[in-house]
Design a protein around this motif. Structure first.
Motif, mmCIF file in Angstrom:
data_model
loop_
_atom_site.group_PDB
_atom_site.id
_atom_site.type_symbol
_atom_site.label_atom_id
_atom_site.label_comp_id
_atom_site.label_asym_id
_atom_site.label_seq_id
_atom_site.Cartn_x
_atom_site.Cartn_y
_atom_site.Cartn_z
ATOM 1 N N PRO A 1 44.628 63.098 59.983
ATOM 2 C CA PRO A 1 43.421 63.737 59.442
ATOM 3 C C PRO A 1 43.724 64.962 58.574
ATOM 4 O O PRO A 1 43.070 65.181 57.548
ATOM 5 C CB PRO A 1 42.626 64.115 60.688
ATOM 6 N N THR A 2 44.730 65.745 58.966
ATOM 7 C CA THR A 2 45.104 66.933 58.184
ATOM 8 C C THR A 2 45.636 66.518 56.811
ATOM 9 O O THR A 2 45.252 67.097 55.784
ATOM 10 C CB THR A 2 46.164 67.760 58.928
ATOM 11 N N THR B 1 45.183 63.648 55.167
ATOM 12 C CA THR B 1 44.165 63.018 54.318
ATOM 13 C C THR B 1 43.218 64.061 53.729
ATOM 14 O O THR B 1 42.800 63.949 52.571
ATOM 15 C CB THR B 1 43.371 61.964 55.102
ATOM 16 N N LYS B 2 42.900 65.076 54.507
ATOM 17 C CA LYS B 2 42.048 66.159 53.985
ATOM 18 C C LYS B 2 42.748 66.906 52.862
ATOM 19 O O LYS B 2 42.147 67.201 51.817
ATOM 20 C CB LYS B 2 41.664 67.133 55.099
ATOM 21 N N TYR C 1 45.133 56.018 51.541
ATOM 22 C CA TYR C 1 45.099 57.483 51.562
ATOM 23 C C TYR C 1 45.455 58.113 50.210
ATOM 24 O O TYR C 1 45.207 59.300 50.005
ATOM 25 C CB TYR C 1 46.071 58.015 52.625
#
Length: 353
Positions: A282-283, A285-286, A316
């Motif tokens: 998640p980190t 991809t953000k 991604y």
């Protein structure tokens, strides 16, 4: 008949003359410091010493045999331990090498360099210097003051290689411990022994008594075929790229801190196939969505990263580093970012270089 006789006579005289009678190639030794220019407290200090102490003229005078190989001159570009080289020094070296090789009377260049980041400087030069002339980086694992110092023979062999017409068009090379390596795939893998440098794809060749023997060529783009050019780089810095080392039980803070510090790309030196822990995804991809390029490399020294294996890179928008180690991926990413922010285009560059 008279002309034919004179030609035969001239040829006969030429065969009798020593090799030193004929014109030699011109080679410039560009010194930057490192262990090859270091000094220990006494001759038994082979691993504890101070780097970057000996100036270029002393290096050359310590190996007078190199003057039999070529007309050798020296330039003191830097006097630094290579772990302290920044973008500023790297770009400065590249500009000096580029300027030297544009001179028609210069046939090749040898760069004496600390071994800690020798592979990075070599790879950078292979990407940005537009020349087919031999560029040879050389270092040593023991200072000149040590018993059985490896620097003098390394330097002799490097000059012989740079002076060899057979080395033209081979790209930037690293000469260590009698082996000739390609800049793109050589790595320092041992921090003590003299056989510190290896390539998983093998050496380009070997030097034996000042003569190169060749076994393979580089399949990727380099130097004259490169789309990058040191003359197009403005200023003395590159886009900021940083590396995060993969391991178990990671936290996202390092990635976030680098992004906050202005990193335009982050090299994830992952486990295995550049793996990314599910709780880190998640980190990353953000950050990718925020415009920070994510490039998967590996902490494993051999092999290469498979795209869309372990992680859905296409989904991604991540890039894989192919077989480049994290430190070389960092340099290619920085240069790529001077031209584009498109992940697909950056991925193309990683396939081609």
């Amino acid at each position: 008949m008279m002309k034919k006789s004179l030609s035969i006579l001239a040829l006969s005289i030429g065969l009798l003359l020593p090799l030193s009678t004929f014109a030699k190639n011109n080679v410039v030794v560009v010194a930057t410091g490192g262990t090859i220019a270091g000094a220990g407290a006494n001759s038994t200090n082979s691993a504890t010493y101070t780097a970057a102490k000996v100036p270029v003229d002393d290096l050359l005078n310590a190996v007078p045999q190199i003057q039999n190989l070529a007309n050798v001159t020296g330039v003191q570009a830097l006097q630094i331990a290579s772990e302290s080289i920044t973008d500023k020094e790297l770009i400065s070296i590249a500009r000096q090498i580029n300027d030297l090789l544009k001179k028609p009377d210069i046939n090749g260049v040898v760069i004496t360099h600390g071994t800690d980041t020798l592979e990075e400087t070599a790879f950078f030069l292979s990407l940005v210097v537009k020349s087919n002339k031999p560029i040879v980086l050389v270092g040593s694992m023991r200072p000149p003051s040590a018993l059985s110092a490896d620097g003098p023979l390394n330097l002799y062999s490097a000059v012989a290689l740079a002076a060899s017409d057979s080395a033209k068009g081979k790209g930037v090379m690293v000469l260590m411990n009698d082996s000739i390596f390609a800049a793109r795939d050589v790595s320092k893998t041992i921090n003590i022994h003299t056989n510190a440098f290896v390539s998983q794809w093998g050496a380009l060749g070997m030097m034996v008594e000042g003569k190169p023997y060749w076994f393979r060529n580089v399949a990727k783009r380099f130097n004259a075929a490169s789309e990058f050019n040191i003359e197009e780089i403005k200023g003395d810095s590159l886009p900021l790229v940083q590396i995060v080392y993969g391991s178990g039980n990671m936290v996202p803070d390092a990635y976030e801190a680098y992004a906050k510090a202005g990193a335009k790309a982050i090299i994830h030196a992952g486990t295995g196939n550049g793996s990314v822990a599910k709780y880190i995804v998640p980190t990353l991809t953000k950050l990718q969505n925020d415009g920070v390029q994510i490039i998967r490399s590996s902490r494993v020294p051999h092999g290469f990263i498979l795209r869309n294996a372990e992680q859905p890179d296409d989904k991604y928008g991540w890039v894989v580093a192919h077989d480049l180690n994290p430190q070389k991926a960092k340099l290619l990413a920085a240069l790529a970012l001077t031209k584009t922010k498109d992940p697909a285009e950056i991925q193309r560059m990683f396939w081609e270089y």
